[in-house]
Design a protein around this motif. Structure first.
Motif, mmCIF file in Angstrom:
data_model
loop_
_atom_site.group_PDB
_atom_site.id
_atom_site.type_symbol
_atom_site.label_atom_id
_atom_site.label_comp_id
_atom_site.label_asym_id
_atom_site.label_seq_id
_atom_site.Cartn_x
_atom_site.Cartn_y
_atom_site.Cartn_z
ATOM 1 N N TYR A 310 103.787 -7.786 34.860
ATOM 2 C CA TYR A 310 103.692 -6.534 34.738
ATOM 3 C C TYR A 310 104.994 -6.010 35.687
ATOM 4 N N GLN A 459 100.191 -4.807 24.762
ATOM 5 C CA GLN A 459 101.000 -5.925 25.062
ATOM 6 C C GLN A 459 101.149 -7.047 23.930
ATOM 7 N N TYR A 518 104.501 -5.428 28.193
ATOM 8 C CA TYR A 518 103.562 -4.350 28.174
ATOM 9 C C TYR A 518 104.229 -3.023 28.316
#
Length: 576
Positions: A310, A459, A518
């Motif tokens: 992330y 994702q 993501y």
């Protein structure tokens, strides 16, 4: 009364004084390690999420011992048969070399004097500790013991198609009554060893799936490694039925039924402290049963959110949503995009003794201590909706639904989120905005969607470039970079660090491992307004972009610009 028994010393004391570990957690880890008969260091790495490098650095500072890199030593040069394998497993030590009457042992915790003394007693040699990183020690011990004990991999490493053709394989009545002799013969059967070798090889190479595929004139075994299928073996076609039967017996399927698909599970114990689960599915095809195994490694759910890829702002959005007492977090993406790991990483963060967590899954993929997991069973009427109804009567704090497939499940999940519960679930859509319109198309009222859904994570998994062999991509013209979308990623051209895959002995075609890409969208007031007004996915996507939420394409390009993956891979997993 118990205070003297819990006084911290050695490595634990150092970790606490350095602020790496809280004192209470250190005491719990020591007690847990003793209870589970594992080392303190392994307990910290596996269950407390502390990196092996951090632990080794603290030990090095505390005891003035340099850290030895186990990767720098050849396994073949290690002394064999000096230390009993049971002692190596028990104390997690590795004999490195012998000088006269001194034996040098790789250890992750130099304070484990009991291990050194016991090995000294059994070998008659003086023992010296050499500090190494715990994760490298653990994997090196596995390799060492396999070589020492004549592992399945070594026993069958040289088997080729001709050797398999010449094997004299006897039919084994796996359903019939067995005794110890029969079990021993079955374990020695070449077909059993071949299957075991394939399973072990898949684990070693980091594969996520194993495909056993029968065709009219050929039979092949393929691994899905980093999202791509590679052929690894071509056994003779004559073995197709036996291979399918062996796999079905291992996963407790009905070997007499070959007309309908079946599901099963296999648990393979690698060491005393590590077991791997396989989710198995059989499918009748034109020329036999195709068997596919999904490898489920429980440790993947305990990697920690920092290991998933992330961006900092995306991670913060996820953590903020997890901290909310109610609402709905949705994770979306195609099969194999890492949705389960993302959900379980969140559940692992929330998994404390103060919370009641229940999950309904089809099937349960990762077992987590402290979470009440339910396997959906449609044959007996235990659907997602039925499990959810039961959860709400069991005083839950957090509920996870494996997948929202229909209106009934969606309505119950939304009702749970509206009545003070945090709900996590998945959908199969291509982007975060499409997830909202999918719920609307199911028949969920716009008001419920707008007021209940708090966060959506879309994702993909991109192959990570090998750090050893990747080469700079200085040959991409500026106009191509602009056409690909690099002008929109919020980075100056001087910051871009694009690389091409090359390929070396330590990777697969220039890639090793995967990194998440993501799209994390928080449902803001402006997005809620669009939902309430009946807006479509395009309007929601435009609003999300204006709010500063990167879509999948921009996130993938940023990963490429940071040198984590290649532009080719970014193009493979995302489309503009």
């Amino acid at each position: 009364m118990n205070a003297p028994a819990t006084v911290l010393s050695g490595l634990a004391r150092r970790l606490v004084s350095d602020g790496i570990l809280q004192e209470e957690l250190a005491r719990e880890a020591l007690a847990s390690a003793s209870r589970n008969k594992i080392t303190f260091v392994f307990e910290l790495i596996q269950h407390q999420g502390i990196s092996a490098k951090t632990i080794a650095s603290a030990a090095s500072d505390e005891f003035g011992s340099p850290i030895f890199d186990l990767n720098a030593i050849q396994q073949d040069s290690l002394p064999q048969d000096l230390v009993d394998s049971k002692l190596i497993q028990k104390h997690q030590v590795l004999p490195l070399f012998r000088r006269g009457n001194r034996l040098y042992l790789a250890v992750a915790d130099p304070t484990n004097l009991h291990a050194l003394d016991e090995i000294k007693f059994h070998t008659g040699l003086n023992t010296d500790a050499i500090l190494v990183e715990g994760d490298k020690l653990h994997s090196s011990i596995d390799v060492f013991l396999e070589k020492q004990e004549g592992s399945i991999g070594d026993a069958l490493g040289g088997l080729d198609d001709e050797t398999l053709d010449a094997l004299d394989i006897e039919a084994v009545d796996e359903d019939g009554p067995t005794d110890e002799g029969t079990d021993q013969e079955a374990d020695e059967a070449p077909i059993v060893k071949f299957v075991n070798k394939v399973l072990l090889d898949a684990i070693k190479t980091g594969a996520s799936d194993i495909h056993f595929e029968p065709y009219e004139k050929t039979y092949r075994v393929r691994f899905r490694t980093d999202g791509i299928l590679y052929e690894v073996a071509k056994p003779p076609t004559a073995l197709a039925t036996r291979l399918a039967a062996r796999l079905k017996v291992m996963s407790q399927m009905d070997i007499s039924e070959r007309r309908v698909p079946q599901d099963g599970r296999i648990k393979l114990k690698i060491t005393k402290t590590r077991a791997i689960d396989f989710r198995v599915n059989s499918l009748p095809t034109l020329f036999g049963e195709k068997i596919v195994l999904r490898i489920l490694d429980p440790s993947s759910a305990k990697l920690g959110i920092d290991a998933l890829g992330y961006e900092d702002n995306q991670k913060q959005l996820y953590m903020d949503a997890l901290a909310q007492p109610q609402g709905m977090i949705l994770v979306t993406g195609p099969t194999g995009s890492g949705k389960t790991v993302s959900l379980y990483t969140g559940l692992n963060i929330l998994n404390t003794s103060e919370r009641n967590i229940s999950t309904a899954e089809d099937p349960v993929e990762i077992n987590l201590e402290g979470i009440n997991q339910v396997n959906v069973n449609h044959k007996v009427g235990l659907t997602f909706a039925e499990a959810l109804r039961s959860f709400l009567r069991q005083d839950p704090d957090i509920v996870m639904v494996g997948e929202i497939r229909d209106l009934e499940t969606a309505e119950i999940a939304i009702k749970a989120a509206q009545t003070g519960h945090l709900v996590l679930s998945t959908l199969h859509t291509n982007s975060a905005p499409e997830t909202l319109t999918r719920l609307l198309n199911m028949g969920v009222p716009a008001f419920n969607v707008a007021t209940t859904v708090s966060l959506i994570i879309a994702q993909r998994l991109a192959r990570r470039l090998c750090t050893q062999c990747k080469k700079p991509a200085d040959d991409i013209p500026d106009d191509i970079l602009s056409a690909e979308g690099f002008d929109n990623i919020g980075m100056d051209r001087e910051e871009l660090q694009l690389f091409h895959p090359v390929g070396c002995d330590g990777c697969t075609n220039g890639y090793k491992g995967r990194v998440g890409v993501y799209e994390v969208v928080r449902i803001t007031s402006s997005i809620s307004r669009i939902i309430m007004e009946g807006g479509n996915a395009i309007e929601i996507a435009d609003a999300a972009r204006e709010e500063g939420f990167n879509n999948l394409r921009i996130s993938a390009l940023r990963k490429a610009a940071q040198g984590l993956t290649s532009l080719e891979e970014a193009n493979r997993v995302t489309k503009d």
